[in-house]
Design an enzyme around this catalytic site. Structure first.
Site: not given
Length: 290
Positions: A17, A48, A51, A79, A110-111, A150, A177
């Site tokens: 990755e 990933t 930005a 991603h 997504g965060d 999670h 993860q």
């Protein structure tokens, strides 16, 4: 090739990755890194989100995935997040990726970020999977899973119930993860198999090779630190070269144990470091050929 098909062709799928650079001026450096790891012959290369989420700022996920596919002749896994993007933005990203020849997607919520606008078109990765499967059937879909649950889940069992929804909505491959204790992975695998989740799972491992990674990585991943790993961090935290070698050795030990135990795949969070990827590969290559 669709990633799901790779697992029928070999006992353990090997993947790497990388993340797109935040500034265009660093794009040549990543290209060189990707050229260096091409010789490792990874089964796929995960890219990933760039930005800003799904394609804005710096070098885009699509740009890197296109380079991997069309210049290096490797299979990219691009991603795609949804929490910071509305339906139109998702469609535009999917169209760009398809035009670039990308056929494998890693679908993520997504965060959550209070500083970034949040959309309600797709609230979960499973919602995104349902949409992509229904409107863009040419893509193979991968998803994330969490051996230690999670961070927002009430329990591991509750998290696995949501993982079943991903499978029902068309996800055909999972990547975990990062974790530092293989026992959590084995417990997780036993649990999901008992719950009827039969998807191939790539075990995600991140070598900790720099002091700057320690606090940030552990905080973001919420991964538990076993005593052996803690002793390693304490011993080498003030020795840059020692930590680099010890971190790689620890990761190789994890990976060899996972492969020998029958893991479907191993996925290396290489942090855009070709040397780390190469050293890791040397440490497990004999098992990947078996």
């Amino acid at each position: 090739m669709y990633i799901r098909r790779m697992f029928a062709q070999k006992p353990c799928v090997f993947s790497l990755e990388f993340f797109p650079p935040k500034q265009e001026l660093n794009w040549p450096k990543l290209q060189t890194t990707l050229q260096q790891v091409k010789g490792l012959q990874p089964d796929f290369v995960s890219i990933t989100c760039s930005a800003g989420g799904s394609g804005t700022g710096g070098v885009s996920t699509c740009q890197v995935a296109s380079y991997v596919k069309n210049q290096l002749d490797l299979e990219p896994l691009a991603h795609l997040t949804c929490i910071g993007t509305d339906r139109r933005g998702v469609e535009e990203n999917l169209d760009r990726l398809f035009a670039a020849g990308v056929r494998n997607l890693m679908l993520l919520r997504g965060d959550r970020n209070p500083a970034v606008a949040q959309f309600r078109d797709f609230e979960h990765a499973s919602d995104l999977a349902r949409f992509v499967r229904g409107h863009y059937g040419a893509f193979g879909l991968s998803g994330a899973c969490y051996p230690e649950k999670h961070p927002e889940a009430e329990s591991l069992c509750a998290d696995v119930d949501k993982l079943k929804i991903k499978q029902e909505q068309g996800v055909t491959h999972l990547i975990t993860q990062m974790f530092f204790d293989n026992l959590y992975f084995y417990r997780f695998m036993n649990l999901i198999r008992k719950q009827g989740i039969d998807l191939p799972v790539s075990a995600g491992i991140m070598p900790i090779v720099r002091r700057s990674q320690i606090d940030r990585t552990l905080a973001l991943s919420d991964a538990k630190v076993p005593e052996a790993f803690h002793r390693l961090l304490v011993r080498w935290q003030d020795d840059e070269a020692g930590l680099y070698s010890a971190g790689i050795d620890y990761a190789i030990g994890q990976l060899r144990d996972l492969i020998e135990a029958g893991a479907d795949g191993v996925h290396i969070y290489a942090m855009n470091n070709a040397d780390v990827a190469q050293r890791i590969h040397r440490g497990i290559a004999d098992l990947l050929l078996s």
